[in-house]
Design a protein around this motif. Structure first.
Motif, PDB file in Angstrom:
ATOM      1  N   ARG A  76       0.006   5.410  -3.886  1.00 19.62           N
ATOM      2  CA  ARG A  76      -0.030   6.689  -3.176  1.00 19.62           C
ATOM      3  C   ARG A  76      -0.440   7.829  -4.101  1.00 19.62           C
ATOM      4  O   ARG A  76      -1.285   8.665  -3.755  1.00 19.62           O
ATOM      5  CB  ARG A  76       1.334   6.973  -2.550  1.00 19.62           C
ATOM      6  CG  ARG A  76       1.408   8.289  -1.793  1.00 19.62           C
ATOM      7  CD  ARG A  76       2.733   8.436  -1.056  1.00 19.62           C
ATOM      8  NE  ARG A  76       3.875   8.304  -1.935  1.00 19.62           N
ATOM      9  CZ  ARG A  76       4.326   9.278  -2.742  1.00 19.62           C
ATOM     10  NH1 ARG A  76       3.680  10.451  -2.784  1.00 19.62           N
ATOM     11  NH2 ARG A  76       5.382   9.086  -3.501  1.00 19.62           N
ATOM     12  N   LEU A  77       0.143   7.863  -5.298  1.00 17.03           N
ATOM     13  CA  LEU A  77      -0.193   8.938  -6.225  1.00 17.03           C
ATOM     14  C   LEU A  77      -1.640   8.851  -6.698  1.00 17.03           C
ATOM     15  O   LEU A  77      -2.328   9.872  -6.852  1.00 17.03           O
ATOM     16  CB  LEU A  77       0.757   8.907  -7.420  1.00 17.03           C
ATOM     17  CG  LEU A  77       2.200   9.333  -7.136  1.00 17.03           C
ATOM     18  CD1 LEU A  77       3.059   9.130  -8.372  1.00 17.03           C
ATOM     19  CD2 LEU A  77       2.266  10.775  -6.658  1.00 17.03           C
ATOM     20  N   TYR A 106      -6.799   5.842   2.841  1.00 14.62           N
ATOM     21  CA  TYR A 106      -7.036   4.559   2.181  1.00 14.62           C
ATOM     22  C   TYR A 106      -6.401   3.418   2.962  1.00 14.62           C
ATOM     23  O   TYR A 106      -5.348   3.562   3.568  1.00 14.62           O
ATOM     24  CB  TYR A 106      -6.502   4.584   0.744  1.00 14.62           C
ATOM     25  CG  TYR A 106      -5.014   4.811   0.618  1.00 14.62           C
ATOM     26  CD1 TYR A 106      -4.139   3.744   0.530  1.00 14.62           C
ATOM     27  CD2 TYR A 106      -4.484   6.106   0.565  1.00 14.62           C
ATOM     28  CE1 TYR A 106      -2.773   3.941   0.397  1.00 14.62           C
ATOM     29  CE2 TYR A 106      -3.128   6.310   0.433  1.00 14.62           C
ATOM     30  CZ  TYR A 106      -2.280   5.227   0.352  1.00 14.62           C
ATOM     31  OH  TYR A 106      -0.930   5.429   0.223  1.00 14.62           O
ATOM     32  N   ARG A 107      -7.070   2.290   2.941  1.00 17.71           N
ATOM     33  CA  ARG A 107      -6.577   1.089   3.625  1.00 17.71           C
ATOM     34  C   ARG A 107      -6.907  -0.131   2.784  1.00 17.71           C
ATOM     35  O   ARG A 107      -7.952  -0.199   2.158  1.00 17.71           O
ATOM     36  CB  ARG A 107      -7.203   0.930   5.014  1.00 17.71           C
ATOM     37  CG  ARG A 107      -6.780   1.980   6.022  1.00 17.71           C
ATOM     38  CD  ARG A 107      -7.364   1.665   7.407  1.00 17.71           C
ATOM     39  NE  ARG A 107      -6.962   2.657   8.381  1.00 17.71           N
ATOM     40  CZ  ARG A 107      -7.585   3.821   8.572  1.00 17.71           C
ATOM     41  NH1 ARG A 107      -8.638   4.124   7.829  1.00 17.71           N
ATOM     42  NH2 ARG A 107      -7.172   4.671   9.486  1.00 17.71           N
ATOM     43  N   ALA A 134       0.817  -1.215   0.000  1.00 11.44           N
ATOM     44  CA  ALA A 134       0.000   0.000   0.000  1.00 11.44           C
ATOM     45  C   ALA A 134       0.850   1.263   0.000  1.00 11.44           C
ATOM     46  O   ALA A 134       0.352   2.347  -0.286  1.00 11.44           O
ATOM     47  CB  ALA A 134      -0.925   0.006   1.214  1.00 11.44           C
ATOM     48  N   SER A 135       2.135   1.126   0.317  1.00 12.49           N
ATOM     49  CA  SER A 135       3.029   2.279   0.285  1.00 12.49           C
ATOM     50  C   SER A 135       3.620   2.499  -1.106  1.00 12.49           C
ATOM     51  O   SER A 135       4.417   3.409  -1.318  1.00 12.49           O
ATOM     52  CB  SER A 135       4.164   2.105   1.294  1.00 12.49           C
ATOM     53  OG  SER A 135       4.943   0.961   0.964  1.00 12.49           O
ATOM     54  N   SER A 136       3.224   1.658  -2.068  1.00 15.64           N
ATOM     55  CA  SER A 136       3.698   1.812  -3.441  1.00 15.64           C
ATOM     56  C   SER A 136       3.437   3.225  -3.937  1.00 15.64           C
ATOM     57  O   SER A 136       2.380   3.813  -3.691  1.00 15.64           O
ATOM     58  CB  SER A 136       2.982   0.807  -4.351  1.00 15.64           C
ATOM     59  OG  SER A 136       3.058   1.194  -5.704  1.00 15.64           O
ATOM     60  N   ARG A 137       4.395   3.767  -4.645  1.00  8.25           N
ATOM     61  CA  ARG A 137       4.219   5.120  -5.169  1.00  8.25           C
ATOM     62  C   ARG A 137       3.027   5.188  -6.118  1.00  8.25           C
ATOM     63  O   ARG A 137       2.323   6.201  -6.188  1.00  8.25           O
ATOM     64  CB  ARG A 137       5.498   5.570  -5.886  1.00  8.25           C
ATOM     65  CG  ARG A 137       5.484   7.061  -6.214  1.00  8.25           C
ATOM     66  CD  ARG A 137       6.750   7.521  -6.876  1.00  8.25           C
ATOM     67  NE  ARG A 137       6.673   8.948  -7.149  1.00  8.25           N
ATOM     68  CZ  ARG A 137       7.320   9.551  -8.122  1.00  8.25           C
ATOM     69  NH1 ARG A 137       8.106   8.846  -8.911  1.00  8.25           N
ATOM     70  NH2 ARG A 137       7.212  10.850  -8.314  1.00  8.25           N
ATOM     71  N   MET A 154      -4.144   7.701  -4.993  1.00 10.04           N
ATOM     72  CA  MET A 154      -4.999   8.167  -3.907  1.00 10.04           C
ATOM     73  C   MET A 154      -4.897   9.680  -3.744  1.00 10.04           C
ATOM     74  O   MET A 154      -5.897  10.360  -3.499  1.00 10.04           O
ATOM     75  CB  MET A 154      -4.623   7.448  -2.615  1.00 10.04           C
ATOM     76  CG  MET A 154      -4.919   5.957  -2.650  1.00 10.04           C
ATOM     77  SD  MET A 154      -6.662   5.594  -2.987  1.00 10.04           S
ATOM     78  CE  MET A 154      -6.585   3.841  -3.326  1.00 10.04           C
ATOM     79  N   GLU A 155      -3.685  10.208  -3.887  1.00 12.87           N
ATOM     80  CA  GLU A 155      -3.524  11.667  -3.800  1.00 12.87           C
ATOM     81  C   GLU A 155      -4.325  12.356  -4.906  1.00 12.87           C
ATOM     82  O   GLU A 155      -5.009  13.356  -4.670  1.00 12.87           O
ATOM     83  CB  GLU A 155      -2.046  12.035  -3.921  1.00 12.87           C
ATOM     84  CG  GLU A 155      -1.228  11.727  -2.683  1.00 12.87           C
ATOM     85  CD  GLU A 155       0.234  12.124  -2.872  1.00 12.87           C
ATOM     86  OE1 GLU A 155       0.569  12.690  -3.940  1.00 12.87           O
ATOM     87  OE2 GLU A 155       1.045  11.855  -1.953  1.00 12.87           O
ATOM     88  N   ASP A 157      -7.030  10.373   1.541  1.00 15.60           N
ATOM     89  CA  ASP A 157      -5.861  10.329   2.419  1.00 15.60           C
ATOM     90  C   ASP A 157      -5.983   9.294   3.523  1.00 15.60           C
ATOM     91  O   ASP A 157      -5.135   9.209   4.403  1.00 15.60           O
ATOM     92  CB  ASP A 157      -5.598  11.704   3.037  1.00 15.60           C
ATOM     93  CG  ASP A 157      -6.781  12.221   3.849  1.00 15.60           C
ATOM     94  OD1 ASP A 157      -7.750  11.460   4.046  1.00 15.60           O
ATOM     95  OD2 ASP A 157      -6.719  13.390   4.288  1.00 15.60           O
TER      96      ASP A 157
END
Length: 274
Positions: free
Chosen positions: A132-133, A143-144, A126-129, A135-136, A141
């Protein structure tokens, strides 16, 4: 005049909770070599060209045993005395003493979920760029995902030989004295002193490195716990005689367990940056 902080920051270029990255200057490499942490197989050789943009990453708070060789790659995982690797190994892997790791050895990556709605990496990274992008961009902000548990890195015992191009699965252990044949794919634990090969790796016939009758004695004696200088004249070429000699010397008190002073790599790097 350059202040101490500036000198250190010019060498240690990144720090995180678990690792730090530094530039392998000649002074740092000399300081590590003085503590018998080596990066070059041959004396006087240079693996890192002066002024090149090389970096090395080491574990923070990790204390290595002396007499280890990182002959390839730019990571410094946990490794025991008299072991070397011609492969770049991942952090989290644990390597015992007297291990020989050939080139192009790798550890399998993340485990994709096979029993869920998708095999996508979003379920375990879930920390994959990418995630993350996305979701951004969507203005999210919080997300799980149901993260898929990942197995730990392999644990390699003492006196193990891993051949060229071997692939190791996560979560496995390789027993003391084992041999992994070149290009094997190891997906299960390897028993002590077994010789395995193939895809997936299996024991080659009933073959073991030494006779079954001696395996338990080797595991009990644990010769690798003693100083190399204290066992140097013993009969390595005759395993049974070698065991007799080690047992006799240990019983008479001529052998004592060897616990070398461990090397704090980060402390050495910082001191050599002054």
């Amino acid at each position: 005049m350059v202040c101490e902080t500036e000198r250190i920051e010019s060498v240690i270029i990144a720090q995180h909770a678990q690792v730090f990255t530094f530039r392998p200057t000649a002074r740092i490499l000399d300081a590590l070599e003085a503590r018998r942490i080596l990066f070059n197989q041959k004396e006087g050789a240079q693996r890192f060209a002066p002024n090149a943009a090389y970096t090395v990453t080491a574990l923070r708070g990790a204390y290595l045993e002396p007499y280890v060789g990182f002959w390839f790659g730019t990571s410094m995982p946990a490794m025991g005395a008299f072991s070397y690797s011609i492969s770049g190994l991942p952090f989290g892997i644990k390597v015992g003493r007297y291990c020989s790791i050939a080139g192009s050895v790798s550890v399998m990556g993340f485990q994709h979920p096979t029993d869920m709605a998708t095999t996508s990496h979003v379920l375990y990274e879930a920390s994959s760029r990418l995630v993350r992008l996305a979701m951004e961009d969507a203005g999210v902000d919080d997300y799980r995902f149901r993260l898929v548990p990942q197995k730990p890195q392999p644990v390699i015992g003492h006196d193990v030989w891993i051949g060229e191009g071997v692939t190791l699965a996560k979560g496995i252990s390789i027993g003391h004295g084992a041999i992994i044949a070149a290009r094997a794919v190891v997906t299960k634990d390897v028993p002590p002193y077994a010789v395995v090969g193939g895809v997936p790796a299996r024991q080659i016939g009933t073959r073991t490195r030494i006779s079954e009758a001696l395996i338990e004695r080797f595991l009990d004696v644990q010769w690798w716990q003693y100083r190399l200088s204290d066992v140097r004249g013993m009969r390595f070429e005759e395993p049974e005689r070698f065991l007799d000699e080690v047992e006799e010397a240990a019983a008479s008190g001529r052998l004592e367990r060897w616990s070398p002073e461990l090397v704090d790599v980060e402390a050495v790097v910082r001191a050599a940056s002054d």
